[in-house]
Design a protein around this motif. Structure first.
Motif, PDB file in Angstrom:
ATOM      1  N   ASP A  19      -0.274   7.828   6.332  1.00  0.00           N
ATOM      2  CA  ASP A  19      -1.436   7.411   7.113  1.00  0.00           C
ATOM      3  C   ASP A  19      -1.739   8.278   8.332  1.00  0.00           C
ATOM      4  O   ASP A  19      -1.769   7.781   9.462  1.00  0.00           O
ATOM      5  CB  ASP A  19      -1.271   5.938   7.532  1.00  0.00           C
ATOM      6  CG  ASP A  19      -2.632   5.329   7.843  1.00  0.00           C
ATOM      7  OD1 ASP A  19      -3.637   5.924   7.425  1.00  0.00           O
ATOM      8  OD2 ASP A  19      -2.673   4.278   8.511  1.00  0.00           O
ATOM      9  N   GLY A  20      -1.946   9.577   8.086  1.00  0.00           N
ATOM     10  CA  GLY A  20      -2.493  10.441   9.122  1.00  0.00           C
ATOM     11  C   GLY A  20      -1.586  10.745  10.300  1.00  0.00           C
ATOM     12  O   GLY A  20      -2.008  11.355  11.276  1.00  0.00           O
ATOM     13  N   ASP A  63      -7.065  18.227  -0.167  1.00  0.00           N
ATOM     14  CA  ASP A  63      -8.252  17.644  -0.797  1.00  0.00           C
ATOM     15  C   ASP A  63      -9.253  18.754  -1.143  1.00  0.00           C
ATOM     16  O   ASP A  63      -9.800  18.809  -2.245  1.00  0.00           O
ATOM     17  CB  ASP A  63      -8.880  16.635   0.171  1.00  0.00           C
ATOM     18  CG  ASP A  63      -9.819  15.680  -0.543  1.00  0.00           C
ATOM     19  OD1 ASP A  63      -9.887  15.750  -1.784  1.00  0.00           O
ATOM     20  OD2 ASP A  63     -10.497  14.886   0.133  1.00  0.00           O
ATOM     21  N   LEU A 102      -3.716  16.751   4.628  1.00  0.00           N
ATOM     22  CA  LEU A 102      -4.379  15.955   3.582  1.00  0.00           C
ATOM     23  C   LEU A 102      -5.765  16.526   3.286  1.00  0.00           C
ATOM     24  O   LEU A 102      -6.152  16.706   2.127  1.00  0.00           O
ATOM     25  CB  LEU A 102      -4.482  14.486   4.037  1.00  0.00           C
ATOM     26  CG  LEU A 102      -5.286  13.545   3.140  1.00  0.00           C
ATOM     27  CD1 LEU A 102      -4.644  13.415   1.770  1.00  0.00           C
ATOM     28  CD2 LEU A 102      -5.410  12.164   3.767  1.00  0.00           C
ATOM     29  N   GLN A 103      -6.521  16.830   4.339  1.00  0.00           N
ATOM     30  CA  GLN A 103      -7.886  17.341   4.132  1.00  0.00           C
ATOM     31  C   GLN A 103      -7.863  18.712   3.452  1.00  0.00           C
ATOM     32  O   GLN A 103      -8.693  19.011   2.588  1.00  0.00           O
ATOM     33  CB  GLN A 103      -8.620  17.405   5.473  1.00  0.00           C
ATOM     34  CG  GLN A 103      -8.949  16.008   5.993  1.00  0.00           C
ATOM     35  CD  GLN A 103      -9.410  16.008   7.441  1.00  0.00           C
ATOM     36  OE1 GLN A 103      -9.234  16.978   8.169  1.00  0.00           O
ATOM     37  NE2 GLN A 103      -9.984  14.899   7.865  1.00  0.00           N
ATOM     38  N   LYS A 132       0.833  -1.224   0.000  1.00  0.00           N
ATOM     39  CA  LYS A 132       0.000   0.000   0.000  1.00  0.00           C
ATOM     40  C   LYS A 132       0.863   1.268   0.000  1.00  0.00           C
ATOM     41  O   LYS A 132       0.519   2.281  -0.591  1.00  0.00           O
ATOM     42  CB  LYS A 132      -0.908  -0.050   1.231  1.00  0.00           C
ATOM     43  CG  LYS A 132      -1.823   1.134   1.405  1.00  0.00           C
ATOM     44  CD  LYS A 132      -2.760   0.917   2.576  1.00  0.00           C
ATOM     45  CE  LYS A 132      -3.016   2.191   3.334  1.00  0.00           C
ATOM     46  NZ  LYS A 132      -2.213   2.558   4.426  1.00  0.00           N
ATOM     47  N   GLU A 133       2.009   1.200   0.673  1.00  0.00           N
ATOM     48  CA  GLU A 133       2.844   2.400   0.816  1.00  0.00           C
ATOM     49  C   GLU A 133       3.758   2.651  -0.395  1.00  0.00           C
ATOM     50  O   GLU A 133       4.429   3.673  -0.448  1.00  0.00           O
ATOM     51  CB  GLU A 133       3.701   2.274   2.091  1.00  0.00           C
ATOM     52  CG  GLU A 133       2.875   2.429   3.364  1.00  0.00           C
ATOM     53  CD  GLU A 133       3.460   1.694   4.554  1.00  0.00           C
ATOM     54  OE1 GLU A 133       4.619   1.236   4.469  1.00  0.00           O
ATOM     55  OE2 GLU A 133       2.758   1.555   5.571  1.00  0.00           O
ATOM     56  N   MET A 171      -1.493  13.929  -1.970  1.00  0.00           N
ATOM     57  CA  MET A 171      -2.492  13.179  -1.198  1.00  0.00           C
ATOM     58  C   MET A 171      -2.127  11.696  -1.117  1.00  0.00           C
ATOM     59  O   MET A 171      -2.248  11.082  -0.071  1.00  0.00           O
ATOM     60  CB  MET A 171      -3.883  13.384  -1.801  1.00  0.00           C
ATOM     61  CG  MET A 171      -4.369  14.795  -1.516  1.00  0.00           C
ATOM     62  SD  MET A 171      -5.986  15.334  -2.087  1.00  0.00           S
ATOM     63  CE  MET A 171      -6.676  14.195  -3.123  1.00  0.00           C
ATOM     64  N   ASP A 172      -1.644  11.131  -2.236  1.00  0.00           N
ATOM     65  CA  ASP A 172      -1.194   9.724  -2.221  1.00  0.00           C
ATOM     66  C   ASP A 172      -0.085   9.523  -1.188  1.00  0.00           C
ATOM     67  O   ASP A 172      -0.084   8.551  -0.429  1.00  0.00           O
ATOM     68  CB  ASP A 172      -0.657   9.308  -3.601  1.00  0.00           C
ATOM     69  CG  ASP A 172      -1.772   9.082  -4.615  1.00  0.00           C
ATOM     70  OD1 ASP A 172      -2.934   8.968  -4.189  1.00  0.00           O
ATOM     71  OD2 ASP A 172      -1.469   9.031  -5.817  1.00  0.00           O
ATOM     72  N   LYS A 174      -3.003  14.476   8.757  1.00  0.00           N
ATOM     73  CA  LYS A 174      -4.426  14.369   8.437  1.00  0.00           C
ATOM     74  C   LYS A 174      -4.998  15.730   8.054  1.00  0.00           C
ATOM     75  O   LYS A 174      -5.727  15.859   7.067  1.00  0.00           O
ATOM     76  CB  LYS A 174      -5.165  13.804   9.655  1.00  0.00           C
ATOM     77  CG  LYS A 174      -6.537  13.295   9.343  1.00  0.00           C
ATOM     78  CD  LYS A 174      -7.109  12.541  10.524  1.00  0.00           C
ATOM     79  CE  LYS A 174      -8.527  12.074  10.202  1.00  0.00           C
ATOM     80  NZ  LYS A 174      -9.184  11.536  11.380  1.00  0.00           N
ATOM     81  N   LYS A 184      -1.437   9.744   2.344  1.00  0.00           N
ATOM     82  CA  LYS A 184      -2.217   8.541   2.692  1.00  0.00           C
ATOM     83  C   LYS A 184      -1.291   7.384   3.037  1.00  0.00           C
ATOM     84  O   LYS A 184      -1.587   6.563   3.906  1.00  0.00           O
ATOM     85  CB  LYS A 184      -3.131   8.145   1.525  1.00  0.00           C
ATOM     86  CG  LYS A 184      -4.379   9.019   1.432  1.00  0.00           C
ATOM     87  CD  LYS A 184      -5.181   8.665   0.180  1.00  0.00           C
ATOM     88  CE  LYS A 184      -6.253   9.698  -0.085  1.00  0.00           C
ATOM     89  NZ  LYS A 184      -6.745   9.643  -1.466  1.00  0.00           N
TER      90      LYS A 184
END
Length: 378
Positions: free
Chosen positions: A343-344, A276, A272-273, A147-148, A336-337, A269, A340
């Motif tokens: 992971d926050g 977005d 990221l928001q 995933k990373e 954003m990728d 986090k 993620k």
């Protein structure tokens, strides 16, 4: 060949092997699945020549009989059709019998299908893999590693080797790197019992994505065997083979800067928001570009501007900002990728200039590194 099998166990096996079957294959028999029943159980194999998945259903599991074998044998059946039939059968008891000329009868309750099968001896054999270079990895850890990294592989076939993730075994660690030459994702993991010798393979991104789907349903340890042309992942009753990409993977260590002019610590986090939200107005033809700048008093500003639609600005309190003031632009999707993948967690972002690659790391975990190339807009 004749046997009875529990439909739910058969479906479970089909769910895994169908991930390897492609309708686009140039080898006609690979649109089929190979079923091979022996006294000990049923092997089902699916392949598109890049990925091969084999699953095994034993005759007994936890004292419960799953398969009753009357006559051993093997057959290749049209994958899509067979899978759909099994899904829609009326009862959990399924009988499969092959008679003359590969005619295959599938019975369940009052329902009977007849399919024309193919000779299983025509189906390609599984790759031969010597298992002397085997190591183990927990399935949750393997899922995280994929995933990373896998999202950063290239989607362009102009440099095929970049469509894969480079796995290197060296100094007791597994280093996994993906790059599409605009960004880079790297994960290193210390593992016990890694092979002594150093080696490097490139696994197609597509294979790792399919493997991840299979790992969703397992929590057991995964055995990994690498060779020159193939890699094998073994988990539970599933064997997952993937061919490797040919060619030398570029030395990516030179891309990672050694010194930085600005370091920002910020909550991953909330960043990221904000990105977005800013990307909602980022112009599509500009590749979804968002601007990022330091504005004093420990704040950073995320903004985007689209003449036809409007603009957005948002300020975020950073935990700390060290070094020179900063103004740059980057792809909102890439950023954003990367966030993620981290992971926050709280993120340390290190910049070495407006047009130099910048690096993201988790404050708490040094094993993940993300690198992004800015976009020239200022």
């Amino acid at each position: 060949m004749k046997f009875e099998v529990m439909r739910d166990s058969l479906l479970e096996g089909l769910n895994d092997v169908m991930k390897a079957v492609s309708s686009k294959t140039t080898i006609p028999i690979l649109t089929g699945l190979k079923l091979e029943v022996s006294k000990s159980g049923l092997y089902i194999t699916g392949s598109d020549s890049d990925i091969t998945i084999q699953t095994y259903i034993p005759t007994e599991r936890n004292g419960e009989q799953i398969i009753k074998v009357t006559e051993v044998g093997s057959i290749v059946l049209q994958a899509r059709v067979f899978n759909e039939i099994v899904r829609k059968l009326p009862t959990n008891e399924v009988e499969i019998e092959v008679t003359n000329q590969f005619q295959t009868h599938i019975r369940s309750g009052k329902s009977e299908f007849s399919l024309i099968g193919l000779d299983a001896s025509e189906y390609p054999l599984l790759p031969q893999i010597e298992e002397d270079r085997q190591f183990f990895i927990a399935s949750d850890l393997l899922k995280s590693i994929i995933k990373e990294t896998v999202f950063a592989v290239s989607t362009s076939e102009s440099r095929p080797v970049l469509t894969g993730v480079n796995w290197q075994v060296k100094e007791g660690e597994l280093h996994c790197v993906a790059t599409d030459s605009h960004r880079l994702a790297k994960r290193k993991t210390a593992l016990k019992d890694l092979p002594e010798e150093e080696y490097s393979v490139v696994i197609p991104g597509k294979s790792l994505n399919e493997l991840n789907k299979i790992l969703e349903e397992t929590s057991s340890e995964v055995a990994i065997v690498m060779t020159q042309q193939q890699i094998l992942f073994k988990t539970g009753d599933v064997l997952f083979y993937s061919r490797l990409l040919e060619g030398n993977y570029p030395d990516t260590s030179r891309l990672i800067p050694n010194e930085y002019k600005t370091t920002i610590l910020v909550n991953g986090k909330s960043l990221l928001q904000a990105i977005d939200r800013a990307s909602l107005l980022a112009r599509e033809e500009r590749n979804n570009v968002v601007r990022f700048s330091t504005i004093g008093q420990g704040f950073v500003e995320v903004s985007s501007n689209s003449p036809e639609i409007g603009n957005v600005e948002e300020q975020i309190q950073a935990e700390s900002i060290d070094g020179e003031d900063l103004k740059l632009s980057f792809s909102a999707k890439y950023m954003m990728d990367a966030l993620k993948a981290i992971d926050g967690q709280d993120v340390k972002i290190m910049f070495s200039g407006a047009m130099r690659p910048f690096v993201l790391k988790s404050v708490h975990d040094d094993s993940i590194l993300q690198l992004i190339l800015p976009v020239r807009t200022y």
